[in-house]
Design an enzyme around this catalytic site. Structure first.
Site, PDB file in Angstrom:
ATOM      1  N   GLY A  56       0.546  -1.234   0.078  1.00 31.39           N
ATOM      2  CA  GLY A  56       0.010   0.098   0.089  1.00 31.39           C
ATOM      3  C   GLY A  56       0.691   1.218   0.031  1.00 31.39           C
ATOM      4  N   CYS A  82       4.939  -6.527   1.401  1.00 31.54           N
ATOM      5  CA  CYS A  82       5.445  -5.111   1.347  1.00 31.54           C
ATOM      6  C   CYS A  82       4.910  -4.462   2.658  1.00 31.54           C
ATOM      7  CB  CYS A  82       5.154  -4.324   0.047  1.00 31.54           C
ATOM      8  SG  CYS A  82       5.937  -2.937  -0.184  1.00 31.54           S
ATOM      9  N   TYR A  83       3.853  -3.348   2.540  1.00 30.25           N
ATOM     10  CA  TYR A  83       3.191  -2.945   3.625  1.00 30.25           C
ATOM     11  C   TYR A  83       2.669  -3.904   4.664  1.00 30.25           C
ATOM     12  CZ  TYR A  83      -0.315   0.216   6.010  1.00 30.25           C
ATOM     13  OH  TYR A  83      -0.721   0.709   6.993  1.00 30.25           O
ATOM     14  N   HIS A 169       7.485  -8.019  -4.068  1.00 33.65           N
ATOM     15  CA  HIS A 169       6.270  -8.133  -4.430  1.00 33.65           C
ATOM     16  C   HIS A 169       6.163  -9.535  -5.175  1.00 33.65           C
ATOM     17  CE1 HIS A 169       3.922  -4.355  -3.570  1.00 33.65           C
ATOM     18  NE2 HIS A 169       5.064  -4.068  -3.536  1.00 33.65           N
ATOM     19  N   GLU A 171       3.552 -10.798  -6.624  1.00 31.57           N
ATOM     20  CA  GLU A 171       2.603 -10.945  -7.578  1.00 31.57           C
ATOM     21  C   GLU A 171       2.802 -10.464  -8.955  1.00 31.57           C
ATOM     22  OE1 GLU A 171       3.073  -8.967  -4.899  1.00 31.57           O
ATOM     23  OE2 GLU A 171       1.879  -7.168  -4.874  1.00 31.57           O
ATOM     24  N   SER A 222     -11.894   3.547 -29.613  1.00 34.87           N
ATOM     25  CA  SER A 222     -10.573   4.223 -30.187  1.00 34.87           C
ATOM     26  C   SER A 222      -9.934   3.540 -31.181  1.00 34.87           C
ATOM     27  CB  SER A 222      -9.435   4.511 -29.024  1.00 34.87           C
ATOM     28  OG  SER A 222      -9.110   3.201 -28.569  1.00 34.87           O
ATOM     29  N   GLY A 223     -10.095   2.257 -31.197  1.00 34.35           N
ATOM     30  CA  GLY A 223      -9.349   1.189 -32.178  1.00 34.35           C
ATOM     31  C   GLY A 223      -8.272   0.737 -31.591  1.00 34.35           C
ATOM     32  N   GLY A 224      -8.092   0.939 -30.337  1.00 33.46           N
ATOM     33  CA  GLY A 224      -6.789   0.195 -29.607  1.00 33.46           C
ATOM     34  C   GLY A 224      -7.594  -1.327 -29.406  1.00 33.46           C
ATOM     35  N   VAL A 225      -6.741  -2.136 -28.579  1.00 34.57           N
ATOM     36  CA  VAL A 225      -7.161  -3.302 -28.413  1.00 34.57           C
ATOM     37  C   VAL A 225      -8.350  -3.416 -27.466  1.00 34.57           C
ATOM     38  CG1 VAL A 225      -6.229  -5.441 -27.544  1.00 34.57           C
ATOM     39  CG2 VAL A 225      -4.721  -3.914 -28.359  1.00 34.57           C
ATOM     40  N   ASP A 226      -8.407  -2.532 -26.377  1.00 38.63           N
ATOM     41  CA  ASP A 226      -9.266  -2.837 -25.333  1.00 38.63           C
ATOM     42  C   ASP A 226     -10.942  -2.491 -25.867  1.00 38.63           C
ATOM     43  OD1 ASP A 226      -7.328  -3.212 -23.790  1.00 38.63           O
ATOM     44  OD2 ASP A 226      -7.168  -1.067 -22.882  1.00 38.63           O
ATOM     45  N   LYS A 372      -4.521  -6.223 -19.908  1.00 35.64           N
ATOM     46  CA  LYS A 372      -4.443  -6.131 -21.463  1.00 35.64           C
ATOM     47  C   LYS A 372      -3.860  -7.653 -21.957  1.00 35.64           C
ATOM     48  CE  LYS A 372      -3.412  -2.583 -23.381  1.00 35.64           C
ATOM     49  NZ  LYS A 372      -4.578  -1.669 -23.486  1.00 35.64           N
TER      50      LYS A 372
HETATM   51  P1  XMP Z   1       1.386   3.979 -17.205  1.00 36.43           P
HETATM   52  O1  XMP Z   1       1.956   5.303 -18.016  1.00 36.43           O
HETATM   53  O2  XMP Z   1       0.594   4.275 -16.142  1.00 36.43           O
HETATM   54  O3  XMP Z   1       0.657   3.318 -18.326  1.00 36.43           O
HETATM   55  O4  XMP Z   1       2.789   2.988 -16.917  1.00 36.43           O
HETATM   56  C1  XMP Z   1       0.032   1.843 -18.097  1.00 36.43           C
HETATM   57  C2  XMP Z   1      -0.445   1.509 -19.472  1.00 36.43           C
HETATM   58  O5  XMP Z   1      -1.534   2.182 -19.778  1.00 36.43           O
HETATM   59  C3  XMP Z   1      -1.586   2.917 -20.992  1.00 36.43           C
HETATM   60  N1  XMP Z   1      -2.331   4.230 -20.557  1.00 36.43           N
HETATM   61  C4  XMP Z   1      -3.515   4.371 -20.930  1.00 36.43           C
HETATM   62  N2  XMP Z   1      -4.388   3.815 -21.632  1.00 36.43           N
HETATM   63  N3  XMP Z   1      -6.080   5.438 -21.262  1.00 36.43           N
HETATM   64  C5  XMP Z   1      -5.704   4.276 -21.634  1.00 36.43           C
HETATM   65  O6  XMP Z   1      -6.704   3.826 -22.338  1.00 36.43           O
HETATM   66  C6  XMP Z   1      -5.167   6.414 -20.517  1.00 36.43           C
HETATM   67  O7  XMP Z   1      -5.534   7.543 -19.967  1.00 36.43           O
HETATM   68  C7  XMP Z   1      -3.987   5.746 -20.326  1.00 36.43           C
HETATM   69  N4  XMP Z   1      -2.606   6.142 -19.651  1.00 36.43           N
HETATM   70  C8  XMP Z   1      -1.638   5.315 -19.920  1.00 36.43           C
HETATM   71  C9  XMP Z   1      -0.214   3.197 -21.303  1.00 36.43           C
HETATM   72  O8  XMP Z   1       0.024   3.474 -22.419  1.00 36.43           O
HETATM   73  C10 XMP Z   1       0.336   1.802 -20.725  1.00 36.43           C
HETATM   74  O9  XMP Z   1       0.352   0.843 -21.713  1.00 36.43           O
END
Ligand code: XMP
Length: 597
Positions: A56, A82-83, A169, A171, A222-226, A372
């Site tokens: 934490g 950890c914590y 950690h 995990e 957005s067209g990204g994976v999710d 992811k």
């Molecule tokens: P960070 O920068 O926090 O990113 O280490 C972890 C993963 O998440 C992506 N990322 C985002 N994805 N909306 C998203 O859908 C966001 O606002 C956002 N910010 C970061 C980042 O590219 C990495 O894969």
């Protein structure tokens, strides 16, 4: 009195960025687990077979989280992480000291004594640390079982009771034998038996049908994976006539991205996607904005505004339509979305208005429990094309969080600081810019250190970077300057999000991506953000390359590309004659985040 066999592991959540990974590991081991609050009523633990105390962001000695210490008196196996370890030490008569040894990133664990928890695990192995406080005196009847070069009590256990503590950690997947440790805890120590879990597709289908009922869903794609997987999933479960996708072109997308998304999804058989051009409104709302969190919120709110206008145009009423999002688990946890987690950054899909909608059940987020890599597997199961599924993650706020901004006041304040770290053997400079990081589960917003050294030293500098960051807490990243004049000549300037800066970044980002694809490196790495920073001599713009390796984005390492490829990328960027310096980010996560803002 217990009347049934103990059936689950209780995970007490002190707000670590990684708590959910504990649950995920247990899920993969086929062990049911429940996430519980630190003030949990011990009655709930009647059917528990064991307890895990998570990490934490707080300190047990400075701002401990209110905790029901009766938990520690239960006759159950306990594993403090950890914590969680520090809490055990503090509650049971040991001592915890702040800031004496801080470690972020990799360390080597040496097991001194064998134990049930470490059965079958080599004497020396790699572990992942992220802590500011550390245990400096053990409670009575506890023994040190393993050490790291910095830490005498990296793993401890009680002489007679099944109580264990780990400073690292287990995990996260960078702890090589972490999963084996958890396996030993749940199967050998808590004596649970694995059970078969339902597939995600089965679980999610049931959840969606229940939540949506006879309504319909429109989804921002957005067209990204999710979002693509969420879109395909909703189409499959609800049928295309009950789903609409909106792709909003914010003007912050990559080269040709909106066109390509449209084409790819149509080719994959989806006809219910609308493309909306909203460049103008995004640029106008972001005018003069510099702070990453403000940018993120504005981008999130503007998405909602544009969505509302589109709804009105298509006459989609809230009576009939629910909103859908491709939110995945790290978006929630890094936005401070679980009860005790610190806010690292607000993901655009986690702004206040949306959280409120989610609380009222008005938001359909079929992937919100997944990471992811799990989403990718699900996407392949749904028959989506590989290129769509294997594409690198890209943040919702897009290039907006890869173009660093500064106001005049901050730029001149930082320029006037001009410090170096003298104990670092290479010539170096703390750069007059700021970026976001995560240290000991907390957000940081600090300057990076840039080192000048030959490129062939990059591997040893990557190791050095972790050591420097553990020692110097005024910085949160270490960069290697790989192209440009003496770094001491550069200065930062006031700069904002403008179409010109985005166009430049888009061009460079595309150059880097194409080079990675050509060399076959693209699919070997998790991601490679390219960041534009308002720093330099002539052009007053520079670039940071951030190739990164990870499994699920919660932790990961800077990825060192082959030098030949780095040189090719550098030459291509130099040929544009638009930037002064090129840096290579050597920071692991923690203490850096993958993105810079
Ligand atoms: P960070 O920068 O926090 O990113 O280490 C972890 C993963 O998440 C992506 N990322 C985002 N994805 N909306 C998203 O859908 C966001 O606002 C956002 N910010 C970061 C980042 O590219 C990495 O894969």
């Amino acid at each position: 009195m217990k009347n049934k066999r103990p059936s689950f592991i209780a995970v007490i959540d002190f707000g670590s960025q990684y708590t959910h990974l504990i649950l995920r590991n247990l899920r993969e081991l086929g062990v049911p687990a429940q996430l519980l609050a630190p003030k949990v009523n011990t009655k709930i633990l009647n059917q528990a077979a064991g307890i895990i105390l998570s990490g934490g962001p707080q300190s047990v000695i400075k701002n401990a989280m209110p905790f029901n210490s009766a938990v520690l008196k239960l006759p159950l196996p306990i594993l403090g992480i950890c914590y969680g370890l520090q809490l055990l030490a503090n509650e049971l008569g040991g001592q915890v000291t702040p800031g004496k040894i801080r470690e972020y990133g990799l360390a080597t664990l040496h097991i001194k004594k064998t134990s049930l928890l470490f059965a079958g695990i080599p004497k020396a192995s790699q572990v992942w640390m992220s802590h500011g406080d550390s245990v400096t005196k053990l409670p009575p009847n506890f023994v040190a079982m393993g050490t790291t070069p910095a830490l005498p009590y990296a793993t401890v256990e009680h002489r007679t009771k099944p109580i264990y503590g780990l400073q690292f950690h287990p995990e996260v997947n960078h702890t090589t034998y972490g999963k084996n440790i958890l396996k030993n805890f749940v199967f050998n120590i808590c004596q649970l038996k694995p059970t078969v879990q339902k597939s995600w597709l089965t679980k999610i289908s049931a959840q969606i049908k229940k939540q949506v009922g006879n309504k319909k869903v429109f989804l921002l794609v957005s067209g990204g994976v999710d979002s693509t997987v969420a879109f395909a999933l909703l189409n499959k479960i609800l049928g295309a006539p009950r789903v609409i996708g909106f792709h909003i072109d914010t003007g912050l997308m990559r080269l040709q991205e909106s066109k390509l998304v449209n084409r790819a999804l149509r080719q994959a058989g989806f006809k219910n996607l609308h493309i909306i051009n909203a460049n103008k409104i995004f640029f106008s709302k972001l005018k003069n904005i510099t702070k990453p969190e403000v940018k993120r919120k504005i981008i999130g709110q503007t998405f909602l505004l544009v969505k509302k206008q589109a709804e009105q145009k298509l006459k989609l009423t809230t009576k009939e339509w629910l909103m859908g999002q491709g939110t995945i688990y790290p978006d929630t946890i890094e936005s401070g979305g679980t009860k005790n987690a610190d806010k690292i950054k607000t993901h655009h899909n986690r702004i206040g208005a949306l959280v409120k909608m989610a609380e009222k059940g008005l938001l359909v987020e079929p992937l919100q429990e997944l990471y992811k890599d799990e989403v990718r597997k699900l996407g392949l199961n749904l028959g989506l094309p590989k290129e769509l599924i294997k594409t690198h993650p890209f943040p919702g706020p897009a290039l907006g969080v890869r173009v660093l901004c500064l106001d005049n006041k901050t730029a001149s304040r930082l320029n006037n600081k001009n410090r170096t770290i003298t104990s670092v053997d290479y010539s170096n400079r703390i750069l007059p810019i700021l970026s976001v990081g995560v240290q000991g589960d907390e957000r940081s917003y600090r300057q990076p250190l840039a080192i000048s050294a030959p490129l062939n030293k990059i591997h040893s500098l990557h190791c050095l970077a972790t050591k420097i960051l553990n020692k110097h807490h005024n910085i949160n990243r270490v960069l290697l300057a790989i192209s440009g004049n003496n770094i001491n000549l550069g200065a930062s300037r006031a700069a904002y999000i403008t179409p010109t800066r985005i166009a430049l970044l888009r061009k460079i980002d595309n150059l880097v991506t194409q080079e990675l694809k050509k060399s076959g490196m693209y699919y070997k790495i998790w991601q490679c953000p390219t960041v534009l920073i308002p720093f330099g001599t002539k052009h007053k713009e520079s670039v940071v390359l951030r190739p990164f390796a990870s499994r699920e984005a919660m932790t990961g390492r800077a990825y060192i590309l082959p030098i030949k490829i780095i040189n090719k990328i550098v030459n291509k960027i130099r040929a544009l004659n638009k930037v002064d310096y090129i840096f290579y980010d050597l920071t692991d996560k923690p203490p850096g985040t993958i993105e810079w803002e």
